[in-house]
Structure formats: structure tokens, C-alpha cells
Design a protein around this motif. Structure first.
Motif, PDB file in Angstrom:
ATOM      1  N   CYS A 317       0.561  -1.380  -0.420  1.00  0.00           N
ATOM      2  CA  CYS A 317       0.049  -0.237   0.139  1.00  0.00           C
ATOM      3  C   CYS A 317       1.256   0.989   0.038  1.00  0.00           C
ATOM      4  O   CYS A 317       0.696   2.016   0.469  1.00  0.00           O
ATOM      5  N   VAL A 318       1.890   1.189  -0.576  1.00  0.00           N
ATOM      6  CA  VAL A 318       2.802   2.011  -0.677  1.00  0.00           C
ATOM      7  C   VAL A 318       2.219   3.820  -1.222  1.00  0.00           C
ATOM      8  O   VAL A 318       2.178   4.565  -0.827  1.00  0.00           O
ATOM      9  N   PHE A 319       1.375   3.564  -1.929  1.00  0.00           N
ATOM     10  CA  PHE A 319       0.860   4.153  -2.729  1.00  0.00           C
ATOM     11  C   PHE A 319      -0.617   4.570  -2.591  1.00  0.00           C
ATOM     12  O   PHE A 319      -0.775   6.129  -2.392  1.00  0.00           O
ATOM     13  N   ALA A 320      -1.222   3.407  -2.624  1.00  0.00           N
ATOM     14  CA  ALA A 320      -2.675   4.402  -1.300  1.00  0.00           C
ATOM     15  C   ALA A 320      -2.950   4.097  -0.581  1.00  0.00           C
ATOM     16  O   ALA A 320      -3.798   5.388  -0.567  1.00  0.00           O
ATOM     17  N   ALA A 321      -1.736   4.011   0.375  1.00  0.00           N
ATOM     18  CA  ALA A 321      -2.052   5.265   1.502  1.00  0.00           C
ATOM     19  C   ALA A 321      -1.435   6.194   1.519  1.00  0.00           C
ATOM     20  O   ALA A 321      -1.295   7.096   3.064  1.00  0.00           O
ATOM     21  N   GLU A 322      -1.068   6.614   0.205  1.00  0.00           N
ATOM     22  CA  GLU A 322      -0.453   7.866   0.318  1.00  0.00           C
ATOM     23  C   GLU A 322       1.344   8.459   0.865  1.00  0.00           C
ATOM     24  O   GLU A 322       0.939   9.430   1.637  1.00  0.00           O
ATOM     25  N   TYR A 323       1.650   7.389   0.165  1.00  0.00           N
ATOM     26  CA  TYR A 323       3.166   7.486   1.702  1.00  0.00           C
ATOM     27  C   TYR A 323       3.724   9.273   0.445  1.00  0.00           C
ATOM     28  O   TYR A 323       4.776   9.406   1.126  1.00  0.00           O
ATOM     29  N   TYR A 324       3.774   8.430  -0.513  1.00  0.00           N
ATOM     30  CA  TYR A 324       3.826  10.432  -1.517  1.00  0.00           C
ATOM     31  C   TYR A 324       3.299  11.959  -1.163  1.00  0.00           C
ATOM     32  O   TYR A 324       4.733  12.281  -0.932  1.00  0.00           O
ATOM     33  N   LYS A 325       2.692  11.471  -0.006  1.00  0.00           N
ATOM     34  CA  LYS A 325       2.413  13.322   0.624  1.00  0.00           C
ATOM     35  C   LYS A 325       2.806  13.140   2.074  1.00  0.00           C
ATOM     36  O   LYS A 325       3.705  14.101   2.601  1.00  0.00           O
ATOM     37  N   ARG A 326       3.698  11.950   2.140  1.00  0.00           N
ATOM     38  CA  ARG A 326       4.478  12.444   3.643  1.00  0.00           C
ATOM     39  C   ARG A 326       5.902  12.561   3.020  1.00  0.00           C
ATOM     40  O   ARG A 326       6.762  11.832   3.397  1.00  0.00           O
ATOM     41  N   LEU A 327       6.351  14.096   3.313  1.00  0.00           N
ATOM     42  CA  LEU A 327       7.857  14.551   3.088  1.00  0.00           C
ATOM     43  C   LEU A 327       8.025  14.092   3.631  1.00  0.00           C
ATOM     44  O   LEU A 327       9.826  14.909   3.408  1.00  0.00           O
ATOM     45  N   ASP A 328       8.491  14.368   4.652  1.00  0.00           N
ATOM     46  CA  ASP A 328       9.541  14.319   6.778  1.00  0.00           C
ATOM     47  C   ASP A 328       9.719  12.301   6.082  1.00  0.00           C
ATOM     48  O   ASP A 328      10.287  11.657   6.648  1.00  0.00           O
ATOM     49  N   SER A 329       9.277  11.858   5.216  1.00  0.00           N
ATOM     50  CA  SER A 329       9.750  10.094   4.867  1.00  0.00           C
ATOM     51  C   SER A 329      10.163   9.406   3.387  1.00  0.00           C
ATOM     52  O   SER A 329       9.785  10.562   3.484  1.00  0.00           O
ATOM     53  N   LEU A 330      11.240   9.247   3.731  1.00  0.00           N
ATOM     54  CA  LEU A 330      11.833   8.583   2.587  1.00  0.00           C
ATOM     55  C   LEU A 330      11.435   7.577   1.764  1.00  0.00           C
ATOM     56  O   LEU A 330      12.096   6.540   3.019  1.00  0.00           O
ATOM     57  N   LEU A 331      10.878   8.152   0.389  1.00  0.00           N
ATOM     58  CA  LEU A 331      10.871   6.190   0.088  1.00  0.00           C
ATOM     59  C   LEU A 331      11.710   5.757  -0.310  1.00  0.00           C
ATOM     60  O   LEU A 331      12.413   6.383  -1.834  1.00  0.00           O
ATOM     61  N   LEU A 332      12.521   4.393  -0.300  1.00  0.00           N
ATOM     62  CA  LEU A 332      13.551   3.981  -0.812  1.00  0.00           C
ATOM     63  C   LEU A 332      13.203   2.735  -1.649  1.00  0.00           C
ATOM     64  O   LEU A 332      12.215   1.447  -1.306  1.00  0.00           O
ATOM     65  N   THR A 333      13.807   1.766  -2.559  1.00  0.00           N
ATOM     66  CA  THR A 333      13.654   0.507  -2.903  1.00  0.00           C
ATOM     67  C   THR A 333      14.933  -0.014  -3.513  1.00  0.00           C
ATOM     68  O   THR A 333      16.096   0.518  -3.579  1.00  0.00           O
ATOM     69  N   ALA A 334      14.929  -0.901  -2.432  1.00  0.00           N
ATOM     70  CA  ALA A 334      15.976  -1.962  -2.688  1.00  0.00           C
ATOM     71  C   ALA A 334      16.142  -2.707  -3.687  1.00  0.00           C
ATOM     72  O   ALA A 334      14.698  -3.428  -4.232  1.00  0.00           O
ATOM     73  N   LYS A 335      16.893  -3.427  -4.586  1.00  0.00           N
ATOM     74  CA  LYS A 335      16.676  -4.022  -5.567  1.00  0.00           C
ATOM     75  C   LYS A 335      17.736  -4.896  -5.760  1.00  0.00           C
ATOM     76  O   LYS A 335      19.059  -4.534  -5.089  1.00  0.00           O
ATOM     77  N   VAL A 336      17.643  -6.556  -5.647  1.00  0.00           N
ATOM     78  CA  VAL A 336      19.132  -7.585  -6.162  1.00  0.00           C
ATOM     79  C   VAL A 336      18.790  -8.285  -7.561  1.00  0.00           C
ATOM     80  O   VAL A 336      18.318  -8.958  -8.064  1.00  0.00           O
ATOM     81  N   ASN A 337      19.909  -8.010  -7.909  1.00  0.00           N
ATOM     82  CA  ASN A 337      20.241  -8.563  -9.809  1.00  0.00           C
ATOM     83  C   ASN A 337      19.073  -8.085 -10.445  1.00  0.00           C
ATOM     84  O   ASN A 337      18.659  -8.425 -11.245  1.00  0.00           O
ATOM     85  N   GLY A 338      18.789  -6.312  -9.673  1.00  0.00           N
ATOM     86  CA  GLY A 338      18.026  -6.012 -11.165  1.00  0.00           C
ATOM     87  C   GLY A 338      16.557  -5.762 -10.546  1.00  0.00           C
ATOM     88  O   GLY A 338      15.396  -5.544 -10.909  1.00  0.00           O
ATOM     89  N   GLU A 339      15.853  -7.024  -9.594  1.00  0.00           N
ATOM     90  CA  GLU A 339      14.904  -7.258  -9.642  1.00  0.00           C
ATOM     91  C   GLU A 339      14.927  -6.611  -7.730  1.00  0.00           C
ATOM     92  O   GLU A 339      15.363  -6.636  -7.075  1.00  0.00           O
ATOM     93  N   ARG A 340      13.392  -6.120  -8.409  1.00  0.00           N
ATOM     94  CA  ARG A 340      12.808  -5.425  -6.097  1.00  0.00           C
ATOM     95  C   ARG A 340      12.820  -6.631  -6.132  1.00  0.00           C
ATOM     96  O   ARG A 340      12.077  -7.719  -5.150  1.00  0.00           O
ATOM     97  N   ALA A 341      13.131  -5.890  -4.151  1.00  0.00           N
ATOM     98  CA  ALA A 341      13.284  -6.826  -3.171  1.00  0.00           C
ATOM     99  C   ALA A 341      11.965  -6.503  -2.072  1.00  0.00           C
ATOM    100  O   ALA A 341      11.165  -7.104  -1.541  1.00  0.00           O
ATOM    101  N   GLU A 342      12.482  -5.070  -2.178  1.00  0.00           N
ATOM    102  CA  GLU A 342      11.881  -4.878  -0.622  1.00  0.00           C
ATOM    103  C   GLU A 342      11.507  -2.670  -1.241  1.00  0.00           C
ATOM    104  O   GLU A 342      12.964  -2.727  -1.281  1.00  0.00           O
ATOM    105  N   THR A 343      10.244  -2.925  -0.439  1.00  0.00           N
ATOM    106  CA  THR A 343      10.416  -1.170  -0.106  1.00  0.00           C
ATOM    107  C   THR A 343      10.418  -0.706   1.767  1.00  0.00           C
ATOM    108  O   THR A 343      10.516  -1.313   2.073  1.00  0.00           O
ATOM    109  N   ILE A 344      11.286   0.229   1.383  1.00  0.00           N
ATOM    110  CA  ILE A 344      12.166   0.857   2.782  1.00  0.00           C
ATOM    111  C   ILE A 344      11.136   2.418   2.772  1.00  0.00           C
ATOM    112  O   ILE A 344      11.432   2.960   1.519  1.00  0.00           O
ATOM    113  N   GLU A 345      11.095   2.786   3.416  1.00  0.00           N
ATOM    114  CA  GLU A 345      10.265   4.448   4.660  1.00  0.00           C
ATOM    115  C   GLU A 345      11.103   4.786   6.275  1.00  0.00           C
ATOM    116  O   GLU A 345      12.080   3.911   6.661  1.00  0.00           O
ATOM    117  N   VAL A 346      11.965   5.730   5.534  1.00  0.00           N
ATOM    118  CA  VAL A 346      12.986   5.936   6.922  1.00  0.00           C
ATOM    119  C   VAL A 346      12.881   7.410   6.845  1.00  0.00           C
ATOM    120  O   VAL A 346      12.205   8.369   6.345  1.00  0.00           O
TER     121      VAL A 346
END
Length: 388
Positions: A317-346
Motif C-alpha cells: 500500500c505504499v501508493f494507496a496509503a499516500e506515502y508520497y504525501k509524507r515528505l518527512d518520510s524518505l521512500l527507497l527501493t532495494a533491488k537485488v540483481n535488478g529485481e525489486r526486493a523490498e520498499t523502505i521508509e526512513v
């Protein structure tokens, strides 16, 4: 800073007679701060643990930093927090290298001294990551309000001020809802002032429901609310399978809107230059940041479209829960061998990892590596955040 009033002089006097940490306490801190596997690592690893006790009319929280290099451990005490029964706090800490990007760049040769509690120090007292904590004795009011043997890896300042000043915090603490308290700590004032959210919490408490994943539960409540479901209904609020119900809430959200309206809404959002520009500008300073250990590669999600694609690919739900509106939360994507592994919030206020989720909110097999990589490079994230 020299003591300026009666309270500060009392703190300094009490601090001078505190005994040094014992060998037994050091061994306890090391044992509870590192796993057996971590103790075999040759790399440098820093950890913090807290010992808290009652000293006359004060509750003192002593922060100890363990500096591990191979199998050699050095323990220093960089900070003490003092709280009286009214919730007044005094801070003693070592000096720090002011030009360093790390919040805990202590000048080891400096002595503990009083620090003024300006805004920076208010953050500073909440940002040290705690691996273990032990409470040996407490003020009577804290004992009455539920503080016993540990802070359960929640920041001591959050716990003590919450128990002294916030009735809902005290209730959740006594009900052992530690995971929910962890989640609320990142959104302290907003979370406790949200009437509907607190109503859902009270329903869970009345039915004796133990929330095992506070962040996921709060996301589920937010999704149910947006899907116009009754979040005071124990059927929704107290699920037997939280993961399954979270996914069902996400599905309910999608079904709530008609398919064409949903597509039009997303298209409008992506075409809205103001929203897209605000997110892109806020993340522009992170565009060149790459965190990697040779296998895992972590990068920022630079646009709202990238966030939407991440949510669709990972089925969370990273998009559906509107995480992109929380500008004090940094959204990162982790990839291994070019494949998505996990989505990270800092969390960019405290520079702490909030969550790292794989496909369908499950941990990937690289979860521990990803979490360690983010935590070890938190100073890099801090530096990039300042380059605006």
C-alpha cells in the motif's frame, strides 16, 4: 554548561556520585545488544543500551555506547537524561564534533556536562537507537503508571514523558501494546490527536486484542477509513490474521472506487504538476544517492509515478496509503540483481528506519541485509538531505 539554578545544581551533585558501570552491567549490555552471530563479525559495530534507576527524586537514564571492533568491546557513557516526577528533563552529555554528519560523534575525552534543551537537543535525546534497556528502580509515580523492567526498545524520553503526561500512552503501556507505541512514536502528536484512530484503538483494547505489528495495523485502519468502513467494528479492528485483513482492507479500498474513476484519479494525480513537482523537488537532493554492499542496491523513488509502480509491483500500500504525501518520510527501493526486493521508509526527522517491506508486506530473504545496509548508511542519508 554550568548549572544555573537549584534544579541543575541538584542534578550535577547527584551525577557526581553515580557509580561507574560495572563489569557485570557491561557484559549484560553486550550480550543483549549483539546476536551470537554479530559477535563473531570482524567489522566495527556500534550499539546503545540504557540503564535506568531512581536517584532520590529523579529517574536517571544512562545511555551507554558499545564500540565493537572484532572481539574487542569498549563501553562509554555519552549521555544521561534526568526526569523528575513532574516530567521536567535535564540533559547531560559529552561534547560532539559539530561538523560531523553523525548525531553521535562523541568527543570521548570530554566530560558529561549539562546541555541546554534547545530544539536540536530535543531531537538529539530521541534519536539514539536503543538495542537493550533495563530499569532497576523507578519513581513511585512511574511505577504506578506501569514502568517496570524495561523500555522495550522505545526511546526512554518517549516512555517517561508519555507515562507522566499522556493518559492514552499510559493505557497502551499497561496493556503491553508496545508495537503500537513504536508505530505511534513516529507520528506522536498527529496520532494521539486523531479521534477516529484513537476510537479504533479503544475498541481493540476493550476486546483484549494484542496488536503484533503496529505499523501494519495503523495502515490497515487508514485504508478501512478511506474505504468508508466502520473502524469501530471489532470485525475489522481485531483481525485474527492481521496480514490477511490488511490485504483485504487494501482490496476494499480499490473496490470502493469504480474502475474508470480510479484510473482517471491516478491520471489526474500524475498530470498534476503541482503535486508531482512538490514531491520531485523534495527528493531531488537524493537523486545521486546509491547505497550498496555489492549485492543489494538501494535508491530513492524519485517521482509519484515511481511510487505507484513500486506499489503495483510489490502488491502493498505504499501508493494507496499516500506515502508520497509524507515528505518527512524518505521512500527507497532495494533491488537485488535488478529485481525489486523490498520498499523502505526512513523517517527524516529522527533518521531512523521505519519499515522495510517485500512483496505483499512479507520480508524478503535479503531483509536483514537491507535493514543493516540502511542503518549503517544513515549518516549518508543525512548528508544528502542537507544538500538542497
Amino acid at each position: 554548561m554550568k548549572p544555573r539554578n537549584k534544579i541543575q545544581r541538584e542534578v550535577v551533585a547527584l551525577s557526581s556520585v553515580l557509580p561507574p558501570i560495572t563489569s557485570k552491567q557491561k557484559e549484560w549490555g553486550i550480550t543483549h545488544s549483539y546476536t551470537a552471530k554479530e559477535r563473531t563479525y570482524a567489522k566495527i559495530m556500534y550499539r546503545y543500551f540504557v540503564l535506568s534507576s531512581r536517584v532520590k527524586g529523579w529517574q536517571v537514564c544512562r545511555f551507554f555506547q558499545i564500540r565493537k571492533q572484532r572481539q574487542v568491546y569498549e563501553v562509554i557513557e555519552p549521555m544521561r537524561l534526568w526526569f523528575n516526577a513532574e516530567g521536567h528533563m535535564e540533559v547531560e552529555a559529552m561534547n560532539r564534533f559539530c561538523m560531523s554528519g553523525r548525531i553521535d560523534s562523541w568527543i570521548v575525552d570530554s566530560d558529561l556536562s549539562l546541555k541546554q534543551v534547545h530544539t536540536s537537543y530535543r531531537d538529539y535525546t530521541l534519536m539514539l537507537p536503543i538495542s537493550a534497556s533495563k530499569v532497576t528502580s523507578t519513581l513511585l509515580i512511574l511505577k504506578r503508571n506501569g514502568l517496570k523492567r524495561s523500555f522495550h526498545n522505545i526511546q526512554p524520553r518517549d516512555v517517561i514523558e508519555g507515562l507522566l503526561k499522556n493518559n492514552m500512552f499510559e493505557t497502551l503501556w499497561k496493556c503491553k501494546q508496545y508495537s503500537l507505541l513504536h508505530a505511534l512514536a513516529y507520528d506522536w502528536n498527529v496520532g494521539y490527536n486523531d479521534t477516529e484512530k484513537m476510537a479504533a484503538v479503544k475498541v481493540a483494547l476493550r476486546h483484549g486484542y494484542k496488536i503484533t505489528d503496529g505499523r501494519m495495523w495503523l495502515d490497515m485502519i487508514a485504508l478501512l477509513k478511506r474505504a468508508h468502513k466502520d473502524i469501530r467494528n471489532p470485525k475489522f479492528v481485531c483481525p485474527i490474521d492481521l496480514q490477511k485483513t490488511h490485504d483485504e482492507a487494501l482490496e476494499l479500498y480499490h473496490k470502493h472506487e469504480e474502475k474508470q474513476r480510479k484510473i482517471a484519479e491516478r491520471k489526474k494525480l500524475l498530470e498534476d504538476k503541482k503535486v508531482a513537482k512538490k514531491y520531485e523537488v523534495a527528493r531531488k537532493c537524493f537523486m545521486g544517492m546509491v547505497l550498496s554492499d555489492g549485492k543489494v542496491i538501494i535508491k530513492v523513488l524519485p517521482t509519484v509515478k515511481a511510487v505507484m509502480q513500486e506499489g503495483e509491483a510489490m502488491h502493498h500500500c505504499v501508493f494507496a496509503a499516500e506515502y508520497y504525501k509524507r515528505l518527512d518520510s524518505l521512500l527507497l527501493t532495494a533491488k537485488v540483481n535488478g529485481e525489486r526486493a523490498e520498499t523502505i521508509e526512513v523517517d527524516l526527522k529522527r533518521y531512523q528506519l521505519v519499515q522495510s517491506r517485500g512483496v505483499c508486506n512479507q520480508n524478503s530473504k535479503y531483509h536483514d541485509e537491507i535493514v543493516n545496509l540502511v542503518n549503517e548508511n544513515m549518516s549518508v542519508i543525512r548528508k544528502f538531505n542537507k544538500v538542497v
